[in-house]
Motif scaffolding. Structure first.
Motif, PDB file in Angstrom:
ATOM      1  N   THR A 151       0.846  -1.193   0.000  1.00  0.00           N
ATOM      2  CA  THR A 151       0.000   0.000   0.000  1.00  0.00           C
ATOM      3  C   THR A 151       0.876   1.236   0.000  1.00  0.00           C
ATOM      4  O   THR A 151       2.066   1.182   0.253  1.00  0.00           O
ATOM      5  N   VAL A 152       0.268   2.368  -0.306  1.00  0.00           N
ATOM      6  CA  VAL A 152       0.960   3.654  -0.240  1.00  0.00           C
ATOM      7  C   VAL A 152       0.246   4.502   0.785  1.00  0.00           C
ATOM      8  O   VAL A 152      -0.854   4.991   0.549  1.00  0.00           O
ATOM      9  N   GLY A 153       0.841   4.655   1.951  1.00  0.00           N
ATOM     10  CA  GLY A 153       0.307   5.553   2.955  1.00  0.00           C
ATOM     11  C   GLY A 153      -0.703   4.917   3.892  1.00  0.00           C
ATOM     12  O   GLY A 153      -1.391   3.950   3.565  1.00  0.00           O
ATOM     13  N   THR A 154      -0.790   5.499   5.086  1.00  0.00           N
ATOM     14  CA  THR A 154      -1.812   5.107   6.048  1.00  0.00           C
ATOM     15  C   THR A 154      -3.134   5.760   5.672  1.00  0.00           C
ATOM     16  O   THR A 154      -3.193   6.625   4.789  1.00  0.00           O
ATOM     17  N   ALA A 155      -4.200   5.381   6.362  1.00  0.00           N
ATOM     18  CA  ALA A 155      -5.508   5.985   6.096  1.00  0.00           C
ATOM     19  C   ALA A 155      -5.462   7.489   6.337  1.00  0.00           C
ATOM     20  O   ALA A 155      -6.044   8.277   5.568  1.00  0.00           O
ATOM     21  N   GLU A 156      -4.763   7.908   7.379  1.00  0.00           N
ATOM     22  CA  GLU A 156      -4.646   9.332   7.708  1.00  0.00           C
ATOM     23  C   GLU A 156      -3.887  10.087   6.625  1.00  0.00           C
ATOM     24  O   GLU A 156      -4.271  11.188   6.213  1.00  0.00           O
ATOM     25  N   GLU A 157      -2.801   9.494   6.146  1.00  0.00           N
ATOM     26  CA  GLU A 157      -2.014  10.128   5.087  1.00  0.00           C
ATOM     27  C   GLU A 157      -2.800  10.196   3.780  1.00  0.00           C
ATOM     28  O   GLU A 157      -2.759  11.213   3.070  1.00  0.00           O
ATOM     29  N   ASN A 158      -3.535   9.138   3.472  1.00  0.00           N
ATOM     30  CA  ASN A 158      -4.336   9.152   2.246  1.00  0.00           C
ATOM     31  C   ASN A 158      -5.495  10.135   2.324  1.00  0.00           C
ATOM     32  O   ASN A 158      -5.942  10.657   1.301  1.00  0.00           O
ATOM     33  N   GLU A 159      -5.960  10.432   3.535  1.00  0.00           N
ATOM     34  CA  GLU A 159      -6.989  11.464   3.676  1.00  0.00           C
ATOM     35  C   GLU A 159      -6.406  12.834   3.355  1.00  0.00           C
ATOM     36  O   GLU A 159      -7.079  13.682   2.763  1.00  0.00           O
ATOM     37  N   VAL A 160      -5.141  13.060   3.733  1.00  0.00           N
ATOM     38  CA  VAL A 160      -4.481  14.303   3.348  1.00  0.00           C
ATOM     39  C   VAL A 160      -4.393  14.405   1.829  1.00  0.00           C
ATOM     40  O   VAL A 160      -4.646  15.465   1.237  1.00  0.00           O
ATOM     41  N   VAL A 161      -4.049  13.296   1.160  1.00  0.00           N
ATOM     42  CA  VAL A 161      -3.993  13.285  -0.303  1.00  0.00           C
ATOM     43  C   VAL A 161      -5.367  13.614  -0.886  1.00  0.00           C
ATOM     44  O   VAL A 161      -5.493  14.439  -1.804  1.00  0.00           O
ATOM     45  N   ARG A 162      -6.412  12.995  -0.349  1.00  0.00           N
ATOM     46  CA  ARG A 162      -7.770  13.235  -0.863  1.00  0.00           C
ATOM     47  C   ARG A 162      -8.179  14.695  -0.710  1.00  0.00           C
ATOM     48  O   ARG A 162      -8.690  15.316  -1.652  1.00  0.00           O
ATOM     49  N   LEU A 163      -7.921  15.252   0.462  1.00  0.00           N
ATOM     50  CA  LEU A 163      -8.300  16.642   0.713  1.00  0.00           C
ATOM     51  C   LEU A 163      -7.459  17.613  -0.118  1.00  0.00           C
ATOM     52  O   LEU A 163      -7.962  18.643  -0.585  1.00  0.00           O
ATOM     53  N   THR A 164      -6.201  17.267  -0.309  1.00  0.00           N
ATOM     54  CA  THR A 164      -5.337  18.088  -1.167  1.00  0.00           C
ATOM     55  C   THR A 164      -5.852  18.096  -2.593  1.00  0.00           C
ATOM     56  O   THR A 164      -5.928  19.147  -3.245  1.00  0.00           O
ATOM     57  N   ASN A 165      -6.233  16.931  -3.099  1.00  0.00           N
ATOM     58  CA  ASN A 165      -6.765  16.850  -4.458  1.00  0.00           C
ATOM     59  C   ASN A 165      -8.108  17.569  -4.581  1.00  0.00           C
ATOM     60  O   ASN A 165      -8.418  18.133  -5.638  1.00  0.00           O
ATOM     61  N   ALA A 166      -8.905  17.564  -3.517  1.00  0.00           N
ATOM     62  CA  ALA A 166     -10.168  18.300  -3.545  1.00  0.00           C
ATOM     63  C   ALA A 166      -9.912  19.794  -3.687  1.00  0.00           C
ATOM     64  O   ALA A 166     -10.633  20.498  -4.424  1.00  0.00           O
ATOM     65  N   GLU A 167      -8.887  20.299  -3.002  1.00  0.00           N
ATOM     66  CA  GLU A 167      -8.543  21.717  -3.132  1.00  0.00           C
ATOM     67  C   GLU A 167      -8.007  22.011  -4.532  1.00  0.00           C
ATOM     68  O   GLU A 167      -8.341  23.039  -5.137  1.00  0.00           O
ATOM     69  N   ARG A 168      -7.184  21.117  -5.061  1.00  0.00           N
ATOM     70  CA  ARG A 168      -6.633  21.319  -6.402  1.00  0.00           C
ATOM     71  C   ARG A 168      -7.738  21.349  -7.447  1.00  0.00           C
ATOM     72  O   ARG A 168      -7.675  22.127  -8.411  1.00  0.00           O
ATOM     73  N   ALA A 169      -8.757  20.519  -7.271  1.00  0.00           N
ATOM     74  CA  ALA A 169      -9.859  20.482  -8.232  1.00  0.00           C
ATOM     75  C   ALA A 169     -10.572  21.828  -8.318  1.00  0.00           C
ATOM     76  O   ALA A 169     -11.047  22.226  -9.393  1.00  0.00           O
ATOM     77  N   LYS A 170     -10.624  22.545  -7.203  1.00  0.00           N
ATOM     78  CA  LYS A 170     -11.271  23.868  -7.200  1.00  0.00           C
ATOM     79  C   LYS A 170     -10.528  24.859  -8.086  1.00  0.00           C
ATOM     80  O   LYS A 170     -11.117  25.811  -8.601  1.00  0.00           O
ATOM     81  N   GLY A 171      -9.217  24.624  -8.254  1.00  0.00           N
ATOM     82  CA  GLY A 171      -8.417  25.504  -9.096  1.00  0.00           C
ATOM     83  C   GLY A 171      -8.172  24.950 -10.482  1.00  0.00           C
ATOM     84  O   GLY A 171      -7.358  25.503 -11.236  1.00  0.00           O
ATOM     85  N   GLY A 172      -8.831  23.846 -10.819  1.00  0.00           N
ATOM     86  CA  GLY A 172      -8.685  23.273 -12.143  1.00  0.00           C
ATOM     87  C   GLY A 172      -7.461  22.391 -12.323  1.00  0.00           C
ATOM     88  O   GLY A 172      -7.112  22.048 -13.457  1.00  0.00           O
ATOM     89  N   CYS A 173      -6.798  21.999 -11.220  1.00  0.00           N
ATOM     90  CA  CYS A 173      -5.610  21.136 -11.313  1.00  0.00           C
ATOM     91  C   CYS A 173      -6.011  19.664 -11.297  1.00  0.00           C
ATOM     92  O   CYS A 173      -6.996  19.282 -10.653  1.00  0.00           O
TER      93      CYS A 173
END
Length: 281
Positions: A151-173
């Protein structure tokens, strides 16, 4: 006092290597011999004291080593504390008062070095800060394990990835992929900070975040960056803290990045050190 301040978000480009938002823990004087003088950037301890240290390394003969902590103010910068030793290493500590501080170390043979400056708020926690260096009790032990095999990352770390990608989506990334090598570099740095009571982009052995990324086996790429934070209790709070900081937000919202590694490690008091490593590949 004209030395530029650093912040705890780092960025490197292959086209033009520059780190306008990278901090360093210590500066080392250049010398033609193996003998060198180093001095640490002032930081905030867990006891809310300003601390710095100086050292002579690789020196064959003893010499008086003096360290001065100065406060940056308009006009001549005053020395707020000084000390000297012939033992090769000295640490100074003084009660914290909000302000910008730096340290100067000198030995009587003429070697001298000045640390980078640190703006200290005397606050023990809160949102990611570019200057304060929280310190816990001696020799804390990380309580956050690495992820299980495959696996890549713990559940907590993958939640950071998910939330980071949610913010990026708001800017079109486009979303970032959680990369195993970047995650190893990020977790290793968080774990090291948790175990050794420091908070900086540079490891205490002098490695930069690029050194750690390369050591984890990551090759190629055209740009890299790092965000770090300390004390936020959850993935949501640390991502929000980064988004509220211009330097950290710029790394998160940089659309050229395609990969990310997130590492979270707890010290013995249960407080979390967070690291994000980014890459364009």
């Amino acid at each position: 006092m004209r030395r530029p301040l650093g912040v705890l978000a780092g960025l490197v480009s292959a086209a033009a290597i520059c780190t306008p938002i990278t901090a360093a823990e210590a500066a080392t004087a250049a010398d033609t011999t193996a003998c060198r003088v180093s001095v640490a950037k002032p930081r905030l301890s867990g006891a809310l004291k300003i601390e710095s240290f100086a050292a002579r390394r690789g020196c064959s003969s003893p010499a008086l080593l003096r360290i001065r902590i100065k406060r940056a103010v308009p006009g001549r910068d005053p020395v707020v504390k000084s000390g000297a030793t012939r033992n090769g290493r000295i640490t100074l500590a003084l009660p914290c008062a909000p302000g910008t501080y730096y340290a100067v170390a000198t030995d009587y043979r003429g070697r001298a070095v000045t640390s980078k400056a640190a703006r200290l708020s005397c606050s023990p926690g809160g949102t990611p800060t570019p200057t304060a260096t929280p310190t816990a009790s001696p020799s804390p032990t990380s309580t956050t394990p690495p992820p299980s095999s495959g696996t890549v990352g713990t559940a907590e770390e993958n939640e950071v990835v998910r939330l980071t990608n949610a913010e990026r989506a708001k800017g079109g990334c486009q979303p970032l992929k959680h990369d195993a090598q970047l995650r190893a570099a990020a977790f290793g740095h968080s774990d090291d900070m948790a175990k050794n009571n420091y908070f900086d982009h540079d490891s205490q052995d002098g490695r930069t975040f690029m050194d750690r990324i390369k050591a984890a086996g990551f090759t190629g790429g055209s740009a890299w960056a790092e965000n770090i934070a300390f004390g936020q209790p959850s993935a949501a709070s640390v991502v929000q803290g980064w988004m509220n900081s211009s330097g950290h937000r710029a790394n998160i919202m940089n659309c050229k990045f395609t990969l990310i590694g997130v590492g979270a490690a707890k010290n013995s008091q249960g407080r979390i050190y967070w690291t994000q490593d980014f890459a364009a590949k």
